[in-house]
Design an enzyme around this catalytic site. Structure first.
Site, PDB file in Angstrom:
ATOM      1  N   ASN A  59       0.839  -1.198   0.000  1.00 47.58           N
ATOM      2  CA  ASN A  59       0.000   0.000   0.000  1.00 47.58           C
ATOM      3  C   ASN A  59       0.877   1.253   0.000  1.00 47.58           C
ATOM      4  O   ASN A  59       0.738   2.142   0.862  1.00 47.58           O
ATOM      5  CB  ASN A  59      -0.941  -0.001   1.210  1.00 47.58           C
ATOM      6  CG  ASN A  59      -2.208   0.794   0.961  1.00 47.58           C
ATOM      7  OD1 ASN A  59      -2.334   1.478  -0.061  1.00 47.58           O
ATOM      8  ND2 ASN A  59      -3.139   0.739   1.901  1.00 47.58           N
ATOM      9  N   HIS A  82      -8.730   3.052   8.315  1.00 42.41           N
ATOM     10  CA  HIS A  82      -9.269   1.771   7.864  1.00 42.41           C
ATOM     11  C   HIS A  82     -10.643   1.472   8.455  1.00 42.41           C
ATOM     12  O   HIS A  82     -11.454   0.801   7.820  1.00 42.41           O
ATOM     13  CB  HIS A  82      -8.311   0.630   8.242  1.00 42.41           C
ATOM     14  CG  HIS A  82      -7.153   0.482   7.311  1.00 42.41           C
ATOM     15  ND1 HIS A  82      -5.962   1.151   7.491  1.00 42.41           N
ATOM     16  CD2 HIS A  82      -7.000  -0.243   6.183  1.00 42.41           C
ATOM     17  CE1 HIS A  82      -5.124   0.834   6.527  1.00 42.41           C
ATOM     18  NE2 HIS A  82      -5.724  -0.006   5.705  1.00 42.41           N
TER      19      HIS A  82
END
Length: 483
Positions: free
Chosen positions: A341, A373
């Site tokens: 990521n 998240h």
């Protein structure tokens, strides 16, 4: 995964096809939108290239097409992209630049947090696609733009880093440029994150620079938009392989099996460890598929070109979100994290790490990343455990690695050992990210006697409390170099 809720707001047009192929309608719509975006990306790059079309037309096409795709896939939930983006624009326009970036950060991250909480209420533990995915990418775009705009409006920019000066935005963009950046059709569904300065360079064509001539060659090379055909085919092939593994192999290795009493009673610690290694490794396929296919889609539109290497070969890695080979062959947790990521890591560095007090920067990054998240306990167990392991890994590298660099064989042995531990620790930390719920995650840790946590704590206590002088000693190889 079967869709658990009836809260999906996207189109039901392809429901008959979805029923035939056995793919939930939310996943079907996502796939259709990605294929449609790929089909539109190629003519956009060729027929609406910067050399043939004005930036205004390119912005209009990006915005209109992106809104249509998002509306098809997410329905009325697109409003949850428009509301925070409009509020952020107003804040950047009317609030003092000294605090506007902080206000945008709090407002947008707060809006995303509410969306995460609401999602957990109506679809707890579900995998239905909803607007929180695109909203996460938009949160990155809005906050990074706000910080860059604040940097660009400072009277004295001498305190900025070189990277901050390069990313600085001198004036607030117009509404067309602003919403085009947020809703570009080849990035609205799955990203990856692209920063505003890079996006504008792509729209205007200023990112296409000629390669430097090789030594002894005085011939000027014409700067023409390079073709991404090779990288696109390569990335789509990788995505296809990951997709096949995701469909036909991953279902046979569910991580939830590690939390069942029957499985734990019937298997040994070694068998559980092997299963964890396999299912954790295969679970990455879904992320590889999404990120690599999205990167290929952006490349097909012309976004992602980052210049030329020393051999004059084109590079298409500007928004590359994962380095699969380096990640799978990593010999340290740091390299593993750096290859995963990647655009989110850059965002966290630019918006959080570089702006926080040095003593708390790492902890702040892990906290913001967890909030970004969502609020499932598994996220916090993963990021908290990762922070603990990162500190322990740094201490080991700083104090132990030097003793294994005196010969190639010792260095190779050290790399083999760290490679093995990196692979095991990686899946150990990542599986709670898939299980999400608190009790099953704790059961998973206990099934492996939480040896990673206890081992990391032991390393930290040893090097920082029991024998702190050890950290000041020079390794044998370093002592030889100083003599």
């Amino acid at each position: 995964m079967v869709m658990k809720s009836n809260f999906y707001a996207g189109s039901r047009l392809f429901t008959p096809i979805s029923d035939v192929v056995g793919l939930p309608i939310d996943k079907m719509n996502f796939l259709v939108c990605q294929i449609a975006a790929l089909g539109l990306a190629i003519p956009f790059r060729t027929y609406l290239s910067p050399s043939k079309t004005s930036p205004k037309i390119r912005h209009c096409v990006e915005l209109v097409t992106g809104l249509l795709l998002a509306g098809f896939c997410f329905g009325y939930q697109v409003l949850h992209l428009i509301v925070p983006s409009s509020a952020s624009y107003a804040i950047m326009k009317f609030v003092n630049c000294r605090i506007s970036h902080k206000v945008v950060f709090v407002v947008v991250l707060g809006y995303l947090s509410v969306a995460h909480i609401y999602r957990q209420i109506y679809d707890y533990g579900g995998y239905t696609l909803d607007i929180t995915g695109p909203l996460m990418i938009m949160t990155q775009k809005l906050t990074s733009m706000a910080f860059s705009l604040s940097d660009g409006m400072l009277d004295d920019n001498t305190k900025l880093t070189e990277d901050q000066r390069n990313q600085a935005i001198r004036k607030l963009p117009g509404l067309l440029e602003f919403f085009s950046f947020l809703f570009c059709f080849h990035g609205i569904m799955c990203g990856p994150l692209c920063f505003y300065r890079d996006y504008i360079a792509f729209i205007e064509g200023t990112n296409y620079t000629p390669p430097k001539p090789k030594n002894g060659n005085d011939v000027k090379i014409q700067a023409e938009p390079p073709s991404p055909k090779g990288p696109v085919i390569e990335k789509l092939t990788i995505a296809a392989v990951c997709g096949l593994l995701m469909m036909f192999v991953v279902p046979y290795f569910p991580p939830e099996r590690l939390t069942t009493r029957e499985y734990l009673e019937e298997t040994t610690f070694l068998q559980r460890s092997i299963f964890l290694l396999i299912c954790g490794t295969l679970a990455r396929c879904q992320y590889y598929f999404a990120w690599v296919s999205s990167d290929a889609l952006n490349n097909a539109a012309g976004l992602g070109f980052s210049g030329y290497d020393e051999e004059g070969k084109e590079k298409w890695d500007l928004i590359n979100n994962v380095d699969i080979y380096r990640l799978e062959m990593a010999t340290s947790l740091k390299v593993n994290i750096d290859c995963w990521n990647k655009m989110t890591l850059i965002w966290l560095r630019r918006v959080v790490y570089d702006r926080s007090p040095r003593a708390y920067s790492t902890l702040t990054v892990f906290a913001v990343s967890a909030i970004w998240h969502g609020f499932y306990p598994g996220y916090y167990l993963t990021f908290g455990s990762a922070a603990l392991c990162t500190v322990a890994a740094r201490l080991v590298r700083r104090n132990v690695r030097g003793y294994f660099q005196s010969s190639p064989s010792l260095a190779f042995f050290y790399d083999c050992v760290t490679f093995m531990f990196t692979r095991i620790v990686n899946v150990y930390l990542a599986v709670p990210f898939l299980i999400l719920e608190l009790v099953p995650c704790l059961q998973l840790f206990w099934a492996f006697y939480a040896w990673v946590h206890f081992g990391s704590l032991g390393i930290i206590i040893f090097f920082m409390l029991i024998w702190p002088k050890f950290t000041k000693r020079k390794s044998p190889k370093l002592e030889e170099k100083t003599q």
